[in-house]
Scaffold this motif. Sequence first.
Motif, PDB file in Angstrom:
ATOM      1  N   ARG A 272       0.857  -1.189   0.000  1.00 21.86           N
ATOM      2  CA  ARG A 272       0.000   0.000   0.000  1.00 21.86           C
ATOM      3  C   ARG A 272       0.887   1.230   0.000  1.00 21.86           C
ATOM      4  O   ARG A 272       1.813   1.341   0.798  1.00 21.86           O
ATOM      5  CB  ARG A 272      -0.909  -0.010   1.213  1.00 21.86           C
ATOM      6  CG  ARG A 272      -2.025   1.001   1.114  1.00 21.86           C
ATOM      7  CD  ARG A 272      -3.051   0.797   2.196  1.00 21.86           C
ATOM      8  NE  ARG A 272      -3.963   1.914   2.209  1.00 21.86           N
ATOM      9  CZ  ARG A 272      -5.036   2.028   1.435  1.00 21.86           C
ATOM     10  NH1 ARG A 272      -5.331   1.059   0.606  1.00 21.86           N
ATOM     11  NH2 ARG A 272      -5.798   3.092   1.498  1.00 21.86           N
ATOM     12  N   ASN A 273       0.611   2.121  -0.952  1.00 23.25           N
ATOM     13  CA  ASN A 273       1.400   3.338  -1.060  1.00 23.25           C
ATOM     14  C   ASN A 273       0.663   4.497  -0.417  1.00 23.25           C
ATOM     15  O   ASN A 273      -0.547   4.637  -0.585  1.00 23.25           O
ATOM     16  CB  ASN A 273       1.657   3.664  -2.531  1.00 23.25           C
ATOM     17  CG  ASN A 273       2.584   2.653  -3.179  1.00 23.25           C
ATOM     18  OD1 ASN A 273       3.732   2.488  -2.751  1.00 23.25           O
ATOM     19  ND2 ASN A 273       2.098   1.957  -4.176  1.00 23.25           N
ATOM     20  N   VAL A 274       1.395   5.318   0.295  1.00 19.23           N
ATOM     21  CA  VAL A 274       0.806   6.509   0.898  1.00 19.23           C
ATOM     22  C   VAL A 274       1.583   7.713   0.398  1.00 19.23           C
ATOM     23  O   VAL A 274       2.806   7.720   0.420  1.00 19.23           O
ATOM     24  CB  VAL A 274       0.893   6.453   2.440  1.00 19.23           C
ATOM     25  CG1 VAL A 274       0.263   7.697   3.042  1.00 19.23           C
ATOM     26  CG2 VAL A 274       0.232   5.202   2.960  1.00 19.23           C
ATOM     27  N   ASP A 275       0.849   8.696  -0.088  1.00 17.64           N
ATOM     28  CA  ASP A 275       1.495   9.914  -0.566  1.00 17.64           C
ATOM     29  C   ASP A 275       0.928  11.079   0.228  1.00 17.64           C
ATOM     30  O   ASP A 275      -0.250  11.412   0.108  1.00 17.64           O
ATOM     31  CB  ASP A 275       1.212  10.088  -2.052  1.00 17.64           C
ATOM     32  CG  ASP A 275       1.909  11.312  -2.611  1.00 17.64           C
ATOM     33  OD1 ASP A 275       2.088  12.296  -1.860  1.00 17.64           O
ATOM     34  OD2 ASP A 275       2.263  11.303  -3.797  1.00 17.64           O
ATOM     35  N   LEU A 276       1.753  11.679   1.059  1.00 18.88           N
ATOM     36  CA  LEU A 276       1.240  12.725   1.935  1.00 18.88           C
ATOM     37  C   LEU A 276       0.834  13.969   1.170  1.00 18.88           C
ATOM     38  O   LEU A 276      -0.172  14.599   1.465  1.00 18.88           O
ATOM     39  CB  LEU A 276       2.282  13.082   2.997  1.00 18.88           C
ATOM     40  CG  LEU A 276       2.482  12.011   4.062  1.00 18.88           C
ATOM     41  CD1 LEU A 276       3.608  12.396   5.001  1.00 18.88           C
ATOM     42  CD2 LEU A 276       1.196  11.796   4.850  1.00 18.88           C
ATOM     43  N   SER A 277       1.606  14.323   0.136  1.00 16.26           N
ATOM     44  CA  SER A 277       1.307  15.624  -0.452  1.00 16.26           C
ATOM     45  C   SER A 277       0.176  15.560  -1.462  1.00 16.26           C
ATOM     46  O   SER A 277      -0.420  16.582  -1.807  1.00 16.26           O
ATOM     47  CB  SER A 277       2.565  16.295  -0.989  1.00 16.26           C
ATOM     48  OG  SER A 277       2.782  16.004  -2.316  1.00 16.26           O
ATOM     49  N   VAL A 278      -0.203  14.357  -1.914  1.00 20.58           N
ATOM     50  CA  VAL A 278      -1.347  14.269  -2.815  1.00 20.58           C
ATOM     51  C   VAL A 278      -2.610  14.775  -2.118  1.00 20.58           C
ATOM     52  O   VAL A 278      -3.514  15.315  -2.764  1.00 20.58           O
ATOM     53  CB  VAL A 278      -1.550  12.821  -3.328  1.00 20.58           C
ATOM     54  CG1 VAL A 278      -2.192  11.950  -2.282  1.00 20.58           C
ATOM     55  CG2 VAL A 278      -2.406  12.824  -4.572  1.00 20.58           C
ATOM     56  N   ASN A 279      -2.654  14.660  -0.812  1.00 20.52           N
ATOM     57  CA  ASN A 279      -3.818  15.151  -0.082  1.00 20.52           C
ATOM     58  C   ASN A 279      -3.983  16.655  -0.228  1.00 20.52           C
ATOM     59  O   ASN A 279      -5.095  17.156  -0.372  1.00 20.52           O
ATOM     60  CB  ASN A 279      -3.695  14.788   1.405  1.00 20.52           C
ATOM     61  CG  ASN A 279      -3.840  13.304   1.635  1.00 20.52           C
ATOM     62  OD1 ASN A 279      -4.882  12.740   1.379  1.00 20.52           O
ATOM     63  ND2 ASN A 279      -2.774  12.672   2.095  1.00 20.52           N
ATOM     64  N   LEU A 280      -2.873  17.360  -0.197  1.00 24.00           N
ATOM     65  CA  LEU A 280      -2.932  18.804  -0.398  1.00 24.00           C
ATOM     66  C   LEU A 280      -3.356  19.128  -1.831  1.00 24.00           C
ATOM     67  O   LEU A 280      -4.085  20.080  -2.074  1.00 24.00           O
ATOM     68  CB  LEU A 280      -1.573  19.451  -0.097  1.00 24.00           C
ATOM     69  CG  LEU A 280      -1.224  19.625   1.379  1.00 24.00           C
ATOM     70  CD1 LEU A 280       0.170  20.215   1.531  1.00 24.00           C
ATOM     71  CD2 LEU A 280      -2.244  20.528   2.061  1.00 24.00           C
ATOM     72  N   GLU A 281      -2.921  18.303  -2.769  1.00 22.88           N
ATOM     73  CA  GLU A 281      -3.233  18.584  -4.175  1.00 22.88           C
ATOM     74  C   GLU A 281      -4.710  18.365  -4.463  1.00 22.88           C
ATOM     75  O   GLU A 281      -5.301  19.108  -5.247  1.00 22.88           O
ATOM     76  CB  GLU A 281      -2.338  17.734  -5.083  1.00 22.88           C
ATOM     77  CG  GLU A 281      -0.878  18.105  -4.882  1.00 22.88           C
ATOM     78  CD  GLU A 281       0.092  17.314  -5.722  1.00 22.88           C
ATOM     79  OE1 GLU A 281      -0.283  16.813  -6.787  1.00 22.88           O
ATOM     80  OE2 GLU A 281       1.266  17.201  -5.301  1.00 22.88           O
ATOM     81  N   VAL A 282      -5.307  17.373  -3.837  1.00 23.07           N
ATOM     82  CA  VAL A 282      -6.754  17.183  -3.999  1.00 23.07           C
ATOM     83  C   VAL A 282      -7.486  18.404  -3.455  1.00 23.07           C
ATOM     84  O   VAL A 282      -8.447  18.890  -4.059  1.00 23.07           O
ATOM     85  CB  VAL A 282      -7.220  15.895  -3.288  1.00 23.07           C
ATOM     86  CG1 VAL A 282      -8.740  15.798  -3.299  1.00 23.07           C
ATOM     87  CG2 VAL A 282      -6.614  14.670  -3.942  1.00 23.07           C
TER      88      VAL A 282
END
Lengths: 211, 211
Positions: free
Chosen positions: A190-200
């Motif tokens: 499972r991959n987690v991307d912290l900054s994708v949350n800001l981009e959404v």
Amino acid sequence: MKTLKIPEATIIRLSMYSRYLSQVEERGVEMISSGEIAEGVGVSPAHVRKDLAYFGEFGTRGVGYNVGELQSHILNILRLNREWRVVIVGIGYLGSALTMYRGFRERGFDIVGIFDADAAKVGRELSGLTVRPLEELESIIREKQVGIGIITVPATEAQQVADKLVAAGVSAILNFAPCVLTLPPHVELRNVDLSVNLEVLTFNLGSRRKF
Amino acid sequence: MKTLKIPEATIIRLSMYSRYLSQVEERGVEMISSGEIAEGVGVSPAHVRKDLAYFGEFGTRGVGYNVGELQSHILNILRLNREWRVVIVGIGYLGSALTMYRGFRERGFDIVGIFDADAAKVGRELSGLTVRPLEELESIIREKQVGIGIITVPATEAQQVADKLVAAGVSAILNFAPCVLTLPPHVELRNVDLSVNLEVLTFNLGSRRKF
DNA sequence: TAGATTGTTAATCGATTAACAATC
DNA sequence: TAGATTGTTAATCGATTAACAATC
């Protein structure tokens, strides 16, 4: 035997229900309805009932669900009715944060080893654990029967670390490095991307017409 | 005017394409096909083309996409063609980790203030920033025109902090506290739960029949 | 029985995928 | 023109929701 495919969204919601039930349990509440759970976690009552129906009949018609029993059923479904031993590789800021994070222990995840390739970090104490060199990764994983490895190294080193985790026998990897890992099919990833949350968030802001 | 609703999964994939294109750009590649992008990020070529088609025609039939142009289009779509100023409230381990995290800056997110209610933490230096008391939250947000607030305080304090962020005028909140926040509709909210990722892994492990 | 809430079905809605016409 | 790849349609697939029978 039914082999219904369970949507991942259902699993994530079950996890939310379970957290909410913990709160409710603390208040001493005994029975709860799908509507109350739904309101508590922000989904529809039909969702709650449907999600649970994948796994069995846990409620009583006309009455609702027993909080303790339902919690126990959900923890079983999520396999949280046991301890999971975990290692973290890469003790930078993120790895350190995860090492100290209490939320894991509360849900039965026990961090039993933390590792870093940087000799300057080896030996440091963190949350009762000592940072170990990568050379000790395999022996600790075998010795302590570690099931899950968390990767918090830079993207350039992530695949190497993943290979070592797999060779040592972990069943699952949680990867915070921004890269695509290649793993044998028997290892869950499972991959987690912290900054994708800001981009959404920024996209959503931009696509609003109302403001 | 089309007001097609864009699936959130599409936005997350666009973010992935964009990251992959950064890598490709560094290697000096000029043109790329949907199939190559798809392979690079682990989705289907149809997905790549469909996701892009929501926003325009960025490629050339028979040829492919110009890497630099496509990257620029995606960054526009995600609103990453500008700087976003961000504050972090709650400088525990997670807040500290996010403060030091380089991935945000790379994508145009500029952390301009870090805050904590604990007087013992106020004044500490972290990544070139000084931890400030909560009392200064509002003035900094207004002064520096901060658009996004990140909440990394305990669940019990999260709503209070959210209210302050909203009062000070942020447009979006990224919440790491495990709780349901109530916000006015003009504020975008996104919740992140770190340990749910581990729970999805353990569920998946349990539901495998092959091993 | 009357009121309430579950478990489940069927209808709706939305996302993914395959296939192909358009076009370089 | 032949080969390649996009943009788009239509078919498939899956998830959400509304509604209601079952049942306490």
